[in-house]
Design a protein around this motif. Structure first.
Motif, PDB file in Angstrom:
ATOM      1  N   SER A  87     -33.510  27.309  -1.575  1.00  0.00           N
ATOM      2  CA  SER A  87     -32.702  28.530  -1.667  1.00  0.00           C
ATOM      3  C   SER A  87     -31.215  28.226  -1.554  1.00  0.00           C
ATOM      4  O   SER A  87     -30.382  28.958  -2.082  1.00  0.00           O
ATOM      5  CB  SER A  87     -33.117  29.531  -0.594  1.00  0.00           C
ATOM      6  N   ASP A  88     -30.880  27.127  -0.881  1.00  0.00           N
ATOM      7  CA  ASP A  88     -29.471  26.721  -0.789  1.00  0.00           C
ATOM      8  C   ASP A  88     -28.977  26.197  -2.136  1.00  0.00           C
ATOM      9  O   ASP A  88     -27.866  26.508  -2.560  1.00  0.00           O
ATOM     10  CB  ASP A  88     -29.298  25.632   0.280  1.00  0.00           C
ATOM     11  N   GLU A  89     -29.809  25.396  -2.794  1.00  0.00           N
ATOM     12  CA  GLU A  89     -29.437  24.841  -4.106  1.00  0.00           C
ATOM     13  C   GLU A  89     -30.691  24.308  -4.786  1.00  0.00           C
ATOM     14  O   GLU A  89     -31.426  23.506  -4.208  1.00  0.00           O
ATOM     15  CB  GLU A  89     -28.419  23.707  -3.951  1.00  0.00           C
ATOM     16  N   VAL A  90     -30.914  24.743  -6.033  1.00  0.00           N
ATOM     17  CA  VAL A  90     -32.082  24.268  -6.775  1.00  0.00           C
ATOM     18  C   VAL A  90     -31.834  22.833  -7.240  1.00  0.00           C
ATOM     19  O   VAL A  90     -30.886  22.577  -7.990  1.00  0.00           O
ATOM     20  CB  VAL A  90     -32.373  25.163  -7.996  1.00  0.00           C
ATOM     21  N   PRO A  91     -32.670  21.886  -6.812  1.00  0.00           N
ATOM     22  CA  PRO A  91     -32.464  20.480  -7.183  1.00  0.00           C
ATOM     23  C   PRO A  91     -33.119  20.145  -8.522  1.00  0.00           C
ATOM     24  O   PRO A  91     -34.164  19.484  -8.595  1.00  0.00           O
ATOM     25  CB  PRO A  91     -33.125  19.722  -6.027  1.00  0.00           C
ATOM     26  N   TRP A  92     -32.520  20.604  -9.620  1.00  0.00           N
ATOM     27  CA  TRP A  92     -33.093  20.393 -10.948  1.00  0.00           C
ATOM     28  C   TRP A  92     -33.265  18.914 -11.263  1.00  0.00           C
ATOM     29  O   TRP A  92     -32.394  18.092 -10.956  1.00  0.00           O
ATOM     30  CB  TRP A  92     -32.195  21.015 -12.006  1.00  0.00           C
ATOM     31  N   GLN A  93     -34.372  18.592 -11.912  1.00  0.00           N
ATOM     32  CA  GLN A  93     -34.548  17.239 -12.435  1.00  0.00           C
ATOM     33  C   GLN A  93     -33.680  17.072 -13.680  1.00  0.00           C
ATOM     34  O   GLN A  93     -33.420  18.036 -14.407  1.00  0.00           O
ATOM     35  CB  GLN A  93     -36.022  16.999 -12.808  1.00  0.00           C
ATOM     36  N   TYR A 117     -47.029  27.339  -2.946  1.00  0.00           N
ATOM     37  CA  TYR A 117     -47.380  28.738  -2.797  1.00  0.00           C
ATOM     38  C   TYR A 117     -46.276  29.632  -3.360  1.00  0.00           C
ATOM     39  O   TYR A 117     -45.143  29.199  -3.586  1.00  0.00           O
ATOM     40  CB  TYR A 117     -47.635  29.065  -1.326  1.00  0.00           C
ATOM     41  N   ARG A 118     -46.604  30.898  -3.562  1.00  0.00           N
ATOM     42  CA  ARG A 118     -45.659  31.830  -4.200  1.00  0.00           C
ATOM     43  C   ARG A 118     -44.369  31.997  -3.413  1.00  0.00           C
ATOM     44  O   ARG A 118     -43.329  32.265  -4.001  1.00  0.00           O
ATOM     45  CB  ARG A 118     -46.318  33.198  -4.409  1.00  0.00           C
ATOM     46  N   THR A 119     -44.443  31.840  -2.099  1.00  0.00           N
ATOM     47  CA  THR A 119     -43.230  31.987  -1.288  1.00  0.00           C
ATOM     48  C   THR A 119     -42.167  30.976  -1.700  1.00  0.00           C
ATOM     49  O   THR A 119     -40.977  31.240  -1.531  1.00  0.00           O
ATOM     50  CB  THR A 119     -43.538  31.821   0.202  1.00  0.00           C
ATOM     51  N   LEU A 120     -42.582  29.842  -2.233  1.00  0.00           N
ATOM     52  CA  LEU A 120     -41.630  28.848  -2.730  1.00  0.00           C
ATOM     53  C   LEU A 120     -41.410  29.008  -4.231  1.00  0.00           C
ATOM     54  O   LEU A 120     -40.295  28.860  -4.718  1.00  0.00           O
ATOM     55  CB  LEU A 120     -42.129  27.431  -2.423  1.00  0.00           C
ATOM     56  N   ALA A 121     -42.479  29.326  -4.962  1.00  0.00           N
ATOM     57  CA  ALA A 121     -42.371  29.405  -6.419  1.00  0.00           C
ATOM     58  C   ALA A 121     -41.466  30.551  -6.870  1.00  0.00           C
ATOM     59  O   ALA A 121     -40.676  30.392  -7.812  1.00  0.00           O
ATOM     60  CB  ALA A 121     -43.751  29.568  -7.037  1.00  0.00           C
ATOM     61  N   GLU A 122     -41.549  31.698  -6.218  1.00  0.00           N
ATOM     62  CA  GLU A 122     -40.833  32.879  -6.708  1.00  0.00           C
ATOM     63  C   GLU A 122     -39.314  32.733  -6.701  1.00  0.00           C
ATOM     64  O   GLU A 122     -38.661  33.129  -7.673  1.00  0.00           O
ATOM     65  CB  GLU A 122     -41.280  34.123  -5.939  1.00  0.00           C
ATOM     66  N   VAL A 125     -38.562  30.594  -9.694  1.00  0.00           N
ATOM     67  CA  VAL A 125     -38.762  31.340 -10.942  1.00  0.00           C
ATOM     68  C   VAL A 125     -37.553  32.213 -11.235  1.00  0.00           C
ATOM     69  O   VAL A 125     -37.073  32.279 -12.376  1.00  0.00           O
ATOM     70  CB  VAL A 125     -40.045  32.193 -10.864  1.00  0.00           C
ATOM     71  N   ALA A 126     -37.035  32.878 -10.198  1.00  0.00           N
ATOM     72  CA  ALA A 126     -35.851  33.723 -10.378  1.00  0.00           C
ATOM     73  C   ALA A 126     -34.647  32.892 -10.796  1.00  0.00           C
ATOM     74  O   ALA A 126     -33.907  33.258 -11.709  1.00  0.00           O
ATOM     75  CB  ALA A 126     -35.558  34.484  -9.088  1.00  0.00           C
ATOM     76  N   ALA A 127     -34.460  31.744 -10.135  1.00  0.00           N
ATOM     77  CA  ALA A 127     -33.325  30.871 -10.468  1.00  0.00           C
ATOM     78  C   ALA A 127     -33.438  30.303 -11.867  1.00  0.00           C
ATOM     79  O   ALA A 127     -32.427  30.044 -12.539  1.00  0.00           O
ATOM     80  CB  ALA A 127     -33.237  29.735  -9.444  1.00  0.00           C
ATOM     81  N   ALA A 128     -34.678  30.101 -12.322  1.00  0.00           N
ATOM     82  CA  ALA A 128     -34.909  29.504 -13.635  1.00  0.00           C
ATOM     83  C   ALA A 128     -34.880  30.526 -14.761  1.00  0.00           C
ATOM     84  O   ALA A 128     -35.012  30.159 -15.930  1.00  0.00           O
ATOM     85  CB  ALA A 128     -36.253  28.779 -13.638  1.00  0.00           C
ATOM     86  N   GLY A 129     -34.709  31.787 -14.425  1.00  0.00           N
ATOM     87  CA  GLY A 129     -34.643  32.810 -15.457  1.00  0.00           C
ATOM     88  C   GLY A 129     -35.990  33.369 -15.869  1.00  0.00           C
ATOM     89  O   GLY A 129     -36.103  34.043 -16.884  1.00  0.00           O
ATOM     90  N   GLY A 130     -37.023  33.080 -15.079  1.00  0.00           N
ATOM     91  CA  GLY A 130     -38.340  33.647 -15.330  1.00  0.00           C
ATOM     92  C   GLY A 130     -39.210  32.811 -16.248  1.00  0.00           C
ATOM     93  O   GLY A 130     -38.718  31.984 -17.021  1.00  0.00           O
TER      94      GLY A 130
END
Length: 228
Positions: A87-93, A117-122, A125-130
């Motif tokens: 949540s602080d920063e998405v570590p994109w590959q 789990y969804r608590t991490l995935a969601e 998903v939002a950061a990735a634009g869905g």
């Protein structure tokens, strides 16, 4: 390249941890923090061995090593640690955002298929634009390496899994994708993964293009050399 191209994939199914985002170091840090509380030795090799495992399976390993907590509490502890970091920063590959954008621009449906789990995935998903579909680890009865997660994603999208391309980085994940019938690409990561019949390999998502995905969907097996 438009998605109505005869040989285009009906969908691209993305693993999350280690494939789209570099969370494996975060999981390792969470594991070390937890095992340290109980005086349990935990090495990089131990962490690498459970990459891609179902959350409950990984938690059971930690419990068996001496983490004196119920499996659900271990899962919650690890997930909260990693979710806070992401949540602080998405570590994109490298190359992940670019490939995802190219697939979307080609009009090809996407799914996220993750053991997390969804608590991490969601939040991701939002950061990735869905994504057009999301299958998280707590959405299925049989997690990776069982094929259920990938079969579920194809069902949600209404596509033929054998005409989909799945991108994975782990033994467990690639086993799941291959068993589902998806055209599977192993993205080299922290865990050494043996060849599987029909499985393609790529050093990095930077080296993968929509044209490669079309060739994979048409039945080719590729070993894509690094572009750099």
């Amino acid at each position: 390249m438009p998605a109505h191209h005869l040989d285009a994939p009906q969908a691209v199914l993305f693993d999350m941890d280690g494939t789209l985002i570099d969370t494996e170091p975060l999981w390792m840090a969470a594991e070390v923090a937890l095992t340290s509380r109980f005086g349990v030795p935990w090495t990089a090799e131990d962490a690498a061995a459970i990459i891609g495992s179902a959350m409950t399976s990984a938690a059971a390993v930690l419990q068996g090593r001496g983490v004196d907590l119920p499996v659900p509490e271990i899962v919650e502890d690890l997930t909260a640690h990693v979710a806070a970091a992401v949540s602080d920063e998405v570590p994109w590959q490298p190359g992940a955002r670019e490939l995802l954008a190219a697939v979307r621009a080609a009009g090809i449906p996407t799914a996220l298929v993750t053991s997390s789990y969804r608590t991490l995935a969601e939040p991701f998903v939002a950061a990735a634009g869905g994504f057009d579909a999301v299958v998280a680890g707590d959405d299925v009865r049989r997690a990776k390496p069982d094929p259920e997660p990938y079969l579920t994603a194809a069902r949600l999208l209404g596509v033929d899994v054998e005409r989909c391309v799945a991108l994975e980085d782990s033994r467990s994940g690639s086993a799941s994708a291959v068993a589902s019938g998806a055209r599977t690409v192993l993205v080299e990561g922290l865990q050494e993964v043996a060849d599987r019949p029909g499985m393609s390999r790529v050093a990095s998502l930077r080296d993968l293009t929509v044209e490669h995905l079309v060739r994979l969907a048409a039945g080719e097996t590729l070993v894509v050399p690094p572009t750099r």
